[in-house]
Design a protein around this motif. Structure first.
Motif, PDB file in Angstrom:
ATOM      1  N   GLY A  65      16.317 -21.628   3.441  1.00 38.19           N
ATOM      2  CA  GLY A  65      17.400 -20.788   3.951  1.00 38.19           C
ATOM      3  C   GLY A  65      16.904 -19.472   4.511  1.00 38.19           C
ATOM      4  N   SER A  66      15.591 -19.269   4.468  1.00 40.72           N
ATOM      5  CA  SER A  66      14.998 -18.053   5.031  1.00 40.72           C
ATOM      6  C   SER A  66      14.352 -18.397   6.362  1.00 40.72           C
ATOM      7  CB  SER A  66      13.944 -17.486   4.097  1.00 40.72           C
ATOM      8  OG  SER A  66      14.533 -17.046   2.905  1.00 40.72           O
ATOM      9  N   PHE A  67      14.675 -17.623   7.376  1.00 40.64           N
ATOM     10  CA  PHE A  67      14.057 -17.841   8.678  1.00 40.64           C
ATOM     11  C   PHE A  67      12.671 -17.223   8.651  1.00 40.64           C
ATOM     12  CE2 PHE A  67      13.117 -16.837  13.104  1.00 40.64           C
ATOM     13  CZ  PHE A  67      13.250 -18.109  13.647  1.00 40.64           C
ATOM     14  N   ASP A  68      11.672 -18.050   8.921  1.00 43.59           N
ATOM     15  CA  ASP A  68      10.291 -17.598   8.848  1.00 43.59           C
ATOM     16  C   ASP A  68       9.534 -18.101  10.075  1.00 43.59           C
ATOM     17  OD1 ASP A  68       9.893 -20.333   8.375  1.00 43.59           O
ATOM     18  OD2 ASP A  68       9.556 -20.068   6.246  1.00 43.59           O
ATOM     19  N   PRO A  69       8.272 -17.712  10.233  1.00 39.27           N
ATOM     20  CA  PRO A  69       7.501 -18.145  11.400  1.00 39.27           C
ATOM     21  C   PRO A  69       7.365 -19.667  11.509  1.00 39.27           C
ATOM     22  CG  PRO A  69       6.409 -16.279  10.365  1.00 39.27           C
ATOM     23  CD  PRO A  69       7.530 -16.692   9.452  1.00 39.27           C
ATOM     24  N   VAL A  70       7.299 -20.374  10.381  1.00 39.26           N
ATOM     25  CA  VAL A  70       7.185 -21.834  10.416  1.00 39.26           C
ATOM     26  C   VAL A  70       8.470 -22.443  10.985  1.00 39.26           C
ATOM     27  CG1 VAL A  70       6.859 -23.927   9.023  1.00 39.26           C
ATOM     28  CG2 VAL A  70       5.539 -21.858   8.510  1.00 39.26           C
ATOM     29  N   THR A  71       9.611 -21.910  10.582  1.00 38.58           N
ATOM     30  CA  THR A  71      10.899 -22.401  11.094  1.00 38.58           C
ATOM     31  C   THR A  71      11.015 -22.099  12.578  1.00 38.58           C
ATOM     32  OG1 THR A  71      11.909 -22.074   8.912  1.00 38.58           O
ATOM     33  CG2 THR A  71      13.412 -22.304  10.800  1.00 38.58           C
ATOM     34  N   ARG A  72      10.629 -20.905  12.980  1.00 41.56           N
ATOM     35  CA  ARG A  72      10.676 -20.549  14.406  1.00 41.56           C
ATOM     36  C   ARG A  72       9.806 -21.499  15.222  1.00 41.56           C
ATOM     37  NH1 ARG A  72       7.608 -16.127  15.124  1.00 41.56           N
ATOM     38  NH2 ARG A  72       6.119 -17.390  16.215  1.00 41.56           N
ATOM     39  N   ALA A  73       8.586 -21.738  14.769  1.00 42.35           N
ATOM     40  CA  ALA A  73       7.677 -22.634  15.491  1.00 42.35           C
ATOM     41  C   ALA A  73       8.238 -24.053  15.539  1.00 42.35           C
ATOM     42  CB  ALA A  73       6.303 -22.623  14.834  1.00 42.35           C
ATOM     43  N   ALA A  74       8.853 -24.505  14.444  1.00 44.99           N
ATOM     44  CA  ALA A  74       9.418 -25.859  14.398  1.00 44.99           C
ATOM     45  C   ALA A  74      10.559 -26.009  15.405  1.00 44.99           C
ATOM     46  CB  ALA A  74       9.904 -26.176  12.986  1.00 44.99           C
TER      47      ALA A  74
END
Length: 163
Positions: A65-74
């Motif tokens: 539920g936290s937006f992080d660099p891995v989520t952005r890249a995905a």
């Protein structure tokens, strides 16, 4: 707060609407990144197999539920994977429903429409749902019920369809 809505495959809405899971605010770069919206995006990405997602499970974000660099890249990888370069005739082993802007942002689909803009782009959130539905059908599963059941934040938010 993630929600269940109906979208239509055509402008005049003569085709029956279909339920899908939608974000309420932008998830991604410079987005609002509400926890339940981020969980929904992370869960949809995790539901897809590697070749449909466009990257291996090892690059899939942990569902926090936290937006992080891995989520952005995905998000960016998914969008790029499903948007062939202009003029490209590349055939891929998955379905592409329409071009997306690979900007690392997932906006809420609006007005019950499948596509938006003058270039008939598909909302990324709708594309994710359509891919999850196809995979769920292959597995004999209801992807929405599976995703909602696995994540308590979504159980609390998605109670009834918002039509």
């Amino acid at each position: 707060m993630a929600k269940m809505q109906v979208y239509y495959l055509n402008e005049d809405r003569s085709l029956r609407g279909q339920y899908y899971l939608n974000v309420t605010a932008v998830v991604g770069r410079n987005g609002v990144n509400l926890p339940s919206d981020v969980v929904l995006v992370q869960a949809l990405l995790a539901y897809l197999p590697d070749d449909w997602r466009g990257f291996p499970a090892t690059k899939c974000p942990v569902i926090t539920g936290s937006f992080d660099p891995v989520t952005r890249a995905a998000i960016e990888l998914y969008q790029k994977h499903h948007t062939p370069p202009p003029g490209s005739k590349i055939l891929r082993p998955y379905v592409t429903f329409g071009p997306m802007t690979p900007d690392g942002r997932i906006s809420p689909a609006k007005n019950g429409n499948y596509r938006y803009g003058s270039r008939s782009q598909i909302w990324t959130i709708v594309s994710l749902n359509l891919h999850a539905q196809l995979i769920g059908n292959r597995r004999g599963e209801d992807y929405m019920q599976d995703i909602i059941a696995q994540h308590s934040i979504l159980k609390n938010d998605i109670l009834t369809p918002d039509v």
